[in-house]
Design an enzyme around this catalytic site. Structure first.
Site, short mmCIF file in Angstrom:
data_model
loop_
_atom_site.label_atom_id
_atom_site.label_comp_id
_atom_site.label_asym_id
_atom_site.label_seq_id
_atom_site.Cartn_x
_atom_site.Cartn_y
_atom_site.Cartn_z
CB SER A 112 1.96 -9.33 -1.85
OG SER A 112 1.65 -8.13 -1.17
N GLY A 113 3.49 -7.01 -3.98
CA GLY A 113 3.19 -5.98 -4.97
C GLY A 113 3.95 -6.19 -6.27
NE ARG B 190 -1.92 -4.92 6.47
CZ ARG B 190 -2.42 -3.72 6.33
NH1 ARG B 190 -2.94 -3.36 5.17
NH2 ARG B 190 -2.42 -2.85 7.32
NE ARG B 191 -1.43 -10.18 -1.53
CZ ARG B 191 -1.98 -9.77 -2.66
NH1 ARG B 191 -3.25 -10.02 -2.91
NH2 ARG B 191 -1.26 -9.08 -3.55
N GLY C 107 3.87 0.61 -1.13
CA GLY C 107 3.35 1.82 -1.74
C GLY C 107 1.94 1.64 -2.25
CE1 TYR D 37 2.54 8.35 -5.01
CE2 TYR D 37 4.36 9.53 -6.02
CZ TYR D 37 3.73 8.35 -5.70
OH TYR D 37 4.30 7.15 -6.07
CE LYS E 67 5.89 7.23 -2.99
NZ LYS E 67 5.98 5.81 -2.60
#
Length: 209
Positions: free
Chosen positions: A9-10, A34-35, A70, A121, A125
């Site tokens: 979904s990203g 999740r959706r 992410g 960050y 990673k």
């Protein structure tokens, strides 16, 4: 190929999904999310809670997996929340995919990923990359983009400004510092999963221009 996809979904994951569904060599795409996702004859999109993955779900059985999960520190709200999305979830996804038979795993990582980095960050990673190397995939690929170019549902103000600057300065910049279009990153991820070349590989930002 039967493909598992996290982050469909990203921005980048959405491009991976579109490419995979259009690819005749991909028999099935399972994209836990999740959706709800738009239906497609080749798509299985089970709804789930990333904090309680169903370890014994039959849809974990696949040949390869792509992870495009992410967030950002700002969106996450805290270092702990960021680490959950960018380390815990991708690692749990990889472990479940490996148990399901996946031999190849491609991760959307980041330029500068380094477990020893002073920057939180980049360190997270890098720690994820190191953890994935111990799972036992026959083929493992880290795709490491710099600033990602593409239209997000929720634009990130800092990225919008940086994108405009980098577009103007692109002719003067080394390839590694230029914008990386989301479709190009998605293509690299899907190619890595499909080809499943033995060993551990890294695709740098200079190859994603």
């Amino acid at each position: 190929m039967k493909l598992l996809l996290a982050g469909a979904s990203g921005l980048v994951g959405g491009h991976v999904l579109r490419l995979a569904l259009a690819d005749p060599t991909v028999e099935r795409v399972t994209a836990p999310t999740r959706r709800p996702l738009p239906p497609h004859p080749k798509l299985d999109a089970p709804l789930l809670d990333w904090d309680a993955l169903p370890a014994d779900a039959p849809w974990w059985r696949a040949d390869a997996a792509v992870c495009a999960l992410g967030t950002t520190l700002r969106a996450a709200g805290s270092r702990a929340a960021f680490r959950k999305v960018d380390y815990d979830y991708p690692l749990a996804f990889a472990q479940a995919a490996r148990r399901g038979g996946a031999r190849a795993y491609a991760l959307n990582s980041a330029l500068g990923a380094d477990a020893g980095s002073l920057f939180f960050y980049n360190r997270v990673k890098g720690e994820l990359e190191a953890a994935l190397a111990g799972i036992g995939f026959a083929s493992l690929t880290y795709v490491r983009p710099g600033l990602i170019e593409g239209e997000r549902e929720q634009p990130r103000s800092g990225e919008v400004v940086a994108t405009k600057v980098l577009r103007i300065a692109a002719p003067l910049l080394p390839r590694a510092w230029r914008l990386n279009p989301a479709p190009r990153i998605a293509e690299a991820l899907l190619q890595a999963a499909s080809r499943a070349e033995p060993g551990v590989h890294a695709v740098g930002s200079e190859r994603l221009v």
